[in-house]
Each structure stands twice: as structure tokens, then as C-alpha cells.
Write a protein that holds these residues in place. Structure first.
Motif, PDB file in Angstrom:
ATOM      1  N   PRO A  37       0.807  -1.230   0.000  1.00  0.00           N
ATOM      2  CA  PRO A  37       0.000   0.000   0.000  1.00  0.00           C
ATOM      3  C   PRO A  37       0.832   1.267   0.000  1.00  0.00           C
ATOM      4  O   PRO A  37       0.394   2.285  -0.532  1.00  0.00           O
ATOM      5  N   MET A  38       2.042   1.239   0.574  1.00  0.00           N
ATOM      6  CA  MET A  38       2.835   2.459   0.626  1.00  0.00           C
ATOM      7  C   MET A  38       3.358   2.843  -0.754  1.00  0.00           C
ATOM      8  O   MET A  38       3.463   4.023  -1.080  1.00  0.00           O
ATOM      9  N   THR A  39       3.680   1.835  -1.572  1.00  0.00           N
ATOM     10  CA  THR A  39       4.155   2.140  -2.925  1.00  0.00           C
ATOM     11  C   THR A  39       2.999   2.295  -3.905  1.00  0.00           C
ATOM     12  O   THR A  39       3.180   2.859  -4.985  1.00  0.00           O
ATOM     13  N   SER A  40       1.816   1.796  -3.562  1.00  0.00           N
ATOM     14  CA  SER A  40       0.663   1.940  -4.444  1.00  0.00           C
ATOM     15  C   SER A  40      -0.050   3.269  -4.245  1.00  0.00           C
ATOM     16  O   SER A  40      -0.722   3.755  -5.148  1.00  0.00           O
ATOM     17  N   LEU A  41       0.092   3.860  -3.051  1.00  0.00           N
ATOM     18  CA  LEU A  41      -0.508   5.171  -2.781  1.00  0.00           C
ATOM     19  C   LEU A  41       0.491   6.267  -3.126  1.00  0.00           C
ATOM     20  O   LEU A  41       1.686   6.143  -2.865  1.00  0.00           O
ATOM     21  N   ASN A  42       0.000   7.347  -3.720  1.00  0.00           N
ATOM     22  CA  ASN A  42       0.859   8.461  -4.109  1.00  0.00           C
ATOM     23  C   ASN A  42       1.139   9.333  -2.874  1.00  0.00           C
ATOM     24  O   ASN A  42       0.211   9.896  -2.291  1.00  0.00           O
ATOM     25  N   PRO A  43       2.408   9.475  -2.460  1.00  0.00           N
ATOM     26  CA  PRO A  43       2.709  10.237  -1.246  1.00  0.00           C
ATOM     27  C   PRO A  43       2.435  11.732  -1.370  1.00  0.00           C
ATOM     28  O   PRO A  43       2.395  12.440  -0.365  1.00  0.00           O
ATOM     29  N   ALA A  44       2.238  12.241  -2.602  1.00  0.00           N
ATOM     30  CA  ALA A  44       2.058  13.678  -2.811  1.00  0.00           C
ATOM     31  C   ALA A  44       0.595  14.121  -2.696  1.00  0.00           C
ATOM     32  O   ALA A  44       0.322  15.321  -2.724  1.00  0.00           O
ATOM     33  N   PHE A  45      -0.328  13.172  -2.570  1.00  0.00           N
ATOM     34  CA  PHE A  45      -1.751  13.506  -2.503  1.00  0.00           C
ATOM     35  C   PHE A  45      -2.364  12.893  -1.247  1.00  0.00           C
ATOM     36  O   PHE A  45      -1.916  11.854  -0.769  1.00  0.00           O
ATOM     37  N   THR A  46      -3.396  13.539  -0.741  1.00  0.00           N
ATOM     38  CA  THR A  46      -4.057  13.018   0.450  1.00  0.00           C
ATOM     39  C   THR A  46      -4.788  11.727   0.114  1.00  0.00           C
ATOM     40  O   THR A  46      -5.097  11.440  -1.055  1.00  0.00           O
ATOM     41  N   ILE A  47      -5.091  10.964   1.168  1.00  0.00           N
ATOM     42  CA  ILE A  47      -5.852   9.736   0.995  1.00  0.00           C
ATOM     43  C   ILE A  47      -7.202  10.033   0.347  1.00  0.00           C
ATOM     44  O   ILE A  47      -7.641   9.337  -0.582  1.00  0.00           O
ATOM     45  N   GLY A  48      -7.857  11.106   0.800  1.00  0.00           N
ATOM     46  CA  GLY A  48      -9.164  11.466   0.256  1.00  0.00           C
ATOM     47  C   GLY A  48      -9.108  11.815  -1.213  1.00  0.00           C
ATOM     48  O   GLY A  48      -9.995  11.430  -1.990  1.00  0.00           O
ATOM     49  N   ASP A  49      -8.068  12.559  -1.614  1.00  0.00           N
ATOM     50  CA  ASP A  49      -7.929  12.926  -3.024  1.00  0.00           C
ATOM     51  C   ASP A  49      -7.811  11.681  -3.906  1.00  0.00           C
ATOM     52  O   ASP A  49      -8.384  11.638  -5.004  1.00  0.00           O
ATOM     53  N   GLN A  50      -7.071  10.704  -3.429  1.00  0.00           N
ATOM     54  CA  GLN A  50      -6.825   9.522  -4.256  1.00  0.00           C
ATOM     55  C   GLN A  50      -8.076   8.645  -4.377  1.00  0.00           C
ATOM     56  O   GLN A  50      -8.343   8.090  -5.443  1.00  0.00           O
ATOM     57  N   ILE A  51      -8.829   8.535  -3.305  1.00  0.00           N
ATOM     58  CA  ILE A  51     -10.090   7.787  -3.394  1.00  0.00           C
ATOM     59  C   ILE A  51     -11.103   8.550  -4.238  1.00  0.00           C
ATOM     60  O   ILE A  51     -11.810   7.978  -5.079  1.00  0.00           O
ATOM     61  N   ALA A  52     -11.155   9.875  -4.052  1.00  0.00           N
ATOM     62  CA  ALA A  52     -12.105  10.707  -4.800  1.00  0.00           C
ATOM     63  C   ALA A  52     -11.810  10.680  -6.298  1.00  0.00           C
ATOM     64  O   ALA A  52     -12.734  10.704  -7.120  1.00  0.00           O
ATOM     65  N   GLU A  53     -10.532  10.619  -6.660  1.00  0.00           N
ATOM     66  CA  GLU A  53     -10.166  10.591  -8.077  1.00  0.00           C
ATOM     67  C   GLU A  53     -10.739   9.352  -8.763  1.00  0.00           C
ATOM     68  O   GLU A  53     -11.273   9.424  -9.881  1.00  0.00           O
ATOM     69  N   VAL A  54     -10.626   8.193  -8.095  1.00  0.00           N
ATOM     70  CA  VAL A  54     -11.174   6.963  -8.663  1.00  0.00           C
ATOM     71  C   VAL A  54     -12.691   7.087  -8.827  1.00  0.00           C
ATOM     72  O   VAL A  54     -13.256   6.720  -9.867  1.00  0.00           O
ATOM     73  N   TYR A  55     -13.339   7.621  -7.814  1.00  0.00           N
ATOM     74  CA  TYR A  55     -14.798   7.733  -7.848  1.00  0.00           C
ATOM     75  C   TYR A  55     -15.261   8.671  -8.964  1.00  0.00           C
ATOM     76  O   TYR A  55     -16.195   8.345  -9.715  1.00  0.00           O
ATOM     77  N   ARG A  56     -14.615   9.822  -9.102  1.00  0.00           N
ATOM     78  CA  ARG A  56     -15.025  10.783 -10.142  1.00  0.00           C
ATOM     79  C   ARG A  56     -14.735  10.242 -11.540  1.00  0.00           C
ATOM     80  O   ARG A  56     -15.478  10.528 -12.485  1.00  0.00           O
ATOM     81  N   ARG A  57     -13.648   9.462 -11.679  1.00  0.00           N
ATOM     82  CA  ARG A  57     -13.305   8.912 -12.992  1.00  0.00           C
ATOM     83  C   ARG A  57     -14.421   8.017 -13.514  1.00  0.00           C
ATOM     84  O   ARG A  57     -14.741   8.025 -14.714  1.00  0.00           O
ATOM     85  N   HIS A  58     -15.042   7.255 -12.627  1.00  0.00           N
ATOM     86  CA  HIS A  58     -16.039   6.280 -13.078  1.00  0.00           C
ATOM     87  C   HIS A  58     -17.482   6.716 -12.842  1.00  0.00           C
ATOM     88  O   HIS A  58     -18.374   6.330 -13.597  1.00  0.00           O
ATOM     89  N   LYS A  59     -17.724   7.507 -11.801  1.00  0.00           N
ATOM     90  CA  LYS A  59     -19.092   7.868 -11.449  1.00  0.00           C
ATOM     91  C   LYS A  59     -19.423   9.331 -11.705  1.00  0.00           C
ATOM     92  O   LYS A  59     -20.597   9.705 -11.668  1.00  0.00           O
ATOM     93  N   GLY A  60     -18.396  10.163 -11.951  1.00  0.00           N
ATOM     94  CA  GLY A  60     -18.650  11.574 -12.186  1.00  0.00           C
ATOM     95  C   GLY A  60     -18.992  12.296 -10.889  1.00  0.00           C
ATOM     96  O   GLY A  60     -18.642  11.870  -9.791  1.00  0.00           O
TER      97      GLY A  60
ATOM     98  N   THR B 172     -19.355  16.055  -8.444  1.00  0.00           N
ATOM     99  CA  THR B 172     -18.478  17.149  -8.028  1.00  0.00           C
ATOM    100  C   THR B 172     -17.360  16.623  -7.136  1.00  0.00           C
ATOM    101  O   THR B 172     -17.428  15.517  -6.584  1.00  0.00           O
ATOM    102  N   ARG B 173     -16.349  17.467  -6.966  1.00  0.00           N
ATOM    103  CA  ARG B 173     -15.232  17.102  -6.095  1.00  0.00           C
ATOM    104  C   ARG B 173     -15.716  16.965  -4.655  1.00  0.00           C
ATOM    105  O   ARG B 173     -15.271  16.077  -3.922  1.00  0.00           O
ATOM    106  N   ARG B 174     -16.634  17.834  -4.251  1.00  0.00           N
ATOM    107  CA  ARG B 174     -17.161  17.765  -2.886  1.00  0.00           C
ATOM    108  C   ARG B 174     -17.870  16.425  -2.639  1.00  0.00           C
ATOM    109  O   ARG B 174     -17.683  15.789  -1.609  1.00  0.00           O
ATOM    110  N   ALA B 175     -18.685  16.006  -3.603  1.00  0.00           N
ATOM    111  CA  ALA B 175     -19.410  14.742  -3.460  1.00  0.00           C
ATOM    112  C   ALA B 175     -18.446  13.556  -3.437  1.00  0.00           C
ATOM    113  O   ALA B 175     -18.632  12.598  -2.661  1.00  0.00           O
ATOM    114  N   ALA B 176     -17.399  13.623  -4.267  1.00  0.00           N
ATOM    115  CA  ALA B 176     -16.424  12.542  -4.307  1.00  0.00           C
ATOM    116  C   ALA B 176     -15.627  12.481  -3.007  1.00  0.00           C
ATOM    117  O   ALA B 176     -15.302  11.392  -2.514  1.00  0.00           O
ATOM    118  N   PHE B 177     -15.323  13.650  -2.430  1.00  0.00           N
ATOM    119  CA  PHE B 177     -14.580  13.684  -1.180  1.00  0.00           C
ATOM    120  C   PHE B 177     -15.449  13.131  -0.043  1.00  0.00           C
ATOM    121  O   PHE B 177     -14.964  12.429   0.850  1.00  0.00           O
TER     122      PHE B 177
END
Length: 332
Positions: free
Chosen positions: A103-126, A128-133
């Protein structure tokens, strides 16, 4: 392919790697399936082909150095091997998600945990950023992260190893996948966190109905979690069975060797059994049974030709030509 009701069906999968010796076969003829709400364990020593098989499902192996010359990977009624890359990207992380080993090498250290989960959600479900967060916080809470609404703004280095693994699970589940591939998710976790992880995956299966392919070398974890077990050795499937059947009465000497090597609580003063020798190199396989040089039951029939995977009982199979003669001992 006719719809069999399975989420995932791997049929006769072959994978080659480009090495100094040219294209070398590392996975040969692997077949397995995972149904809805089912947990299937894929076990074997390091180098047996477990991770290669799982990465091949979503075509995550580098195409310059890996190829799939034969076989199919059916997701419901669609073959992922021949699917256009654009369609496959819509499935990855959405309908099929994967938890990687580190998990340490799979997670990007430059972004928060929330940003990384939200990015996946917005990519597939669309959305707003607030809703994804908000979805990210919801998922962290689901996997048991305390004070998820606040921790969603933390960076990976602010999470412990167990919490990072939970964050990876949260990311994998954000889009409510039908199939989850967990590639040795308990690696480097202590036994307490491992037990929590097993309980979490079982609970998520029960609550969401997703199928899980659980890959590990730890047979102790598999018996607690899996409904069925597939055992791999040297790139081949050597045994399949229901989890308890496999533990009580293995039908392949390799499986029996793995079970005997499991540490047992309360046993003192005895050396832990080991399987002698090492797995063969892919470019130097034995003529007959691949496990033959390490097996204590080898006969002339075993070295004459590679054994086929044969029926060994209801819902069971074994790649051993002596299954009718051997009475192997399971785990205590």
C-alpha cells in the motif's frame, strides 16, 4: 461464451515473459472461477504464478515484456483479454477492483488519501469534487478508519501500515465493484491487523455481495476466509477444493507439504517441516510432474509425462497421478 453465472472465469490462461532466453512461459493452462458473493483463495509459494495470474485479469502486465499467447479471462460474458483498452479502462476500478501488495508504494505520497479515493470515484461515477470527497470519507468509515471525516485529509505517511491497507480497500470499493482481487493484502501486517483484515473482507462480502479472489501464501488466512481454494505450483494449478476439504484431506503432495509446514500453536521442541528443494526455474522444468523432484511419493509414472489435472472427488481436482494410492495428512 455461454453465461455460467460466474463473475470471473479464467480458461486455460498462458502467460509468457521476455527474458534473456527469449519468451519464457511462466503461467500455463490456469483455469479458475469466482462466483457472486464467493471468496476464492489462490495460494502457493512465491514465484508460483499467483500474482501474474491476477495481474493478467486486468492486463496490468507491461506489454513490452509480457504476453498472453492463449487463454481467456471472462468477466461475466465479456473476454477481457481481447477487449479494447478503452473499454477495459471503464471496468478497472469500477466493476473490477484490485488491492495491491504494497500500500505504501501503491498510494501516491504527494496527494491526500481522500484525493486519491475521490479521483477513482469521479473517474467512473462523475459528480463534483465535494461529493467525491464525501464518498471517500464514507468509504474510510466503512473500512474502520476512526474519525474518517478528518483522516480523509491525511497523507499516506500519516497512516500506519494497517490503515494504509484499509485505505487501499476503501479505494477499491469506492465504486461498488462486483469483483475484488486482493493480491496478498496481508503482507507485512502483524497478526492482529491480519485478523482484522480477514474479518473486514468477510464483512464486505456479506454486505455488498461482491466476489473476491484472495491471493496469499498464508494458508492460515485462507482457511478462515475462503470458500474454495486453488493451489498453484510452478505456473500450474495443482489442486482445487473447498477450503475445509483441502485442509482436512489434501489430494496433492505439494498441498500436504504446505499444510505440514504451517506453524502450530502449542507445539514445542520439534523442527518445523519443510518441503525439500526449490521450485524449478521456468526455463528448466522437469519432464514429468513439476513437483516430482521435491516429492516423496514419486514413481515412474510421475516422471514419464506431465500429469493432467484430474477429478479427485466432488468439486475437487488434483494434478497427481497417484491420488487413488496416496492418503495424505491434512492440517492438525
Amino acid at each position: 461464451m455461454k453465461d455460467t453465472g460466474q463473475l470471473l472465469r479464467i480458461e486455460d490462461l498462458h502467460v509468457d515473459f521476455l527474458t534473456d532466453r527469449g519468451w519464457t512461459n511462466v503461467v500455463e493452462g490456469v483455469s479458475l472461477d469466482v462466483g457472486p458473493g464467493e471468496i476464492v483463495g489462490l495460494v502457493g509459494e512465491s514465484g508460483s504464478g499467483k500474482s501474474v495470474t491476477s495481474l493478467s485479469v486486468l492486463r496490468l502486465l507491461p506489454p513490452a515484456y509480457a504476453r498472453t499467447p492463449a487463454g481467456h479471462v471472462w468477466y461475466r460474458d465479456r473476454d477481457l483479454i481481447g477487449m479494447p483498452a478503452r473499454e477495459l479502462r471503464d471496468i478497472r476500478g469500477n466493476e473490477i477492483s484490485m488491492i495491491f501488495q504494497e500500500p505504501m508504494t501503491s498510494l501516491n505520497p504527494a496527494f491526500t488519501i481522500g484525493d486519491q479515493i475521490a479521483e477513482v470515484y469521479r473517474r467512473h461515477k462523475g459528480g463534483t469534487r465535494r461529493a467525491a470527497f464525501a464518498r471517500a470519507a464514507e468509504m474510510l468509515d466503512l473500512v474502520g478508519i476512526p474519525d474518517a471525516g478528518s483522516r480523509v485529509r491525511d497523507y499516506p505517511h500519516e497512516f500506519s501500515g494497517g490503515m494504509r491497507q484499509r485505505a487501499m480497500i476503501a479505494m477499491a470499493l469506492a465504486c461498488e465493484p462486483r469483483l475484488l482481487i486482493a493480491d496478498e493484502p496481508a503482507t507485512a501486517l502483524d497478526v492482529t491487523v491480519q485478523a482484522q483484515l480477514v474479518a473486514l473482507l468477510a464483512r464486505l462480502r456479506d454486505e455488498t455481495g461482491c466476489g473476491i479472489l484472495f491471493i496469499t501464501h498464508d494458508l492460515g488466512l485462507v482457511v478462515e476466509l475462503a470458500d474454495r481454494v486453488v493451489v498453484m505450483y510452478a505456473g500450474e494449478v495443482v489442486e482445487t477444493a473447498a477450503a475445509l476439504d483441502l485442509y482436512n484431506a489434501p489430494k496433492h503432495p505439494y498441498t500436504a507439504g504446505l499444510l505440514s509446514a504451517m506453524p502450530q500453536l502449542g507445539v514445542r521442541g520439534k523442527e518445523l517441516p519443510v518441503i525439500p528443494g526449490r521450485p524449478p526455474e521456468p526455463w528448466r522444468l522437469p519432464e514429468g510432474c513439476r513437483f516430482g523432484p521435491r516429492c516423496g511419493y514419486t514413481s515412474e509414472e510421475c516422471v514419464a509425462a506431465p500429469p493432467a489435472l484430474r477429478v479427485a472427488g466432488p468439486g475437487r481436482s488434483s494434478r497427481c497421478c497417484r491420488i487413488e494410492q496416496l492418503h495424505l495428512v491434512g492440517s492438525p
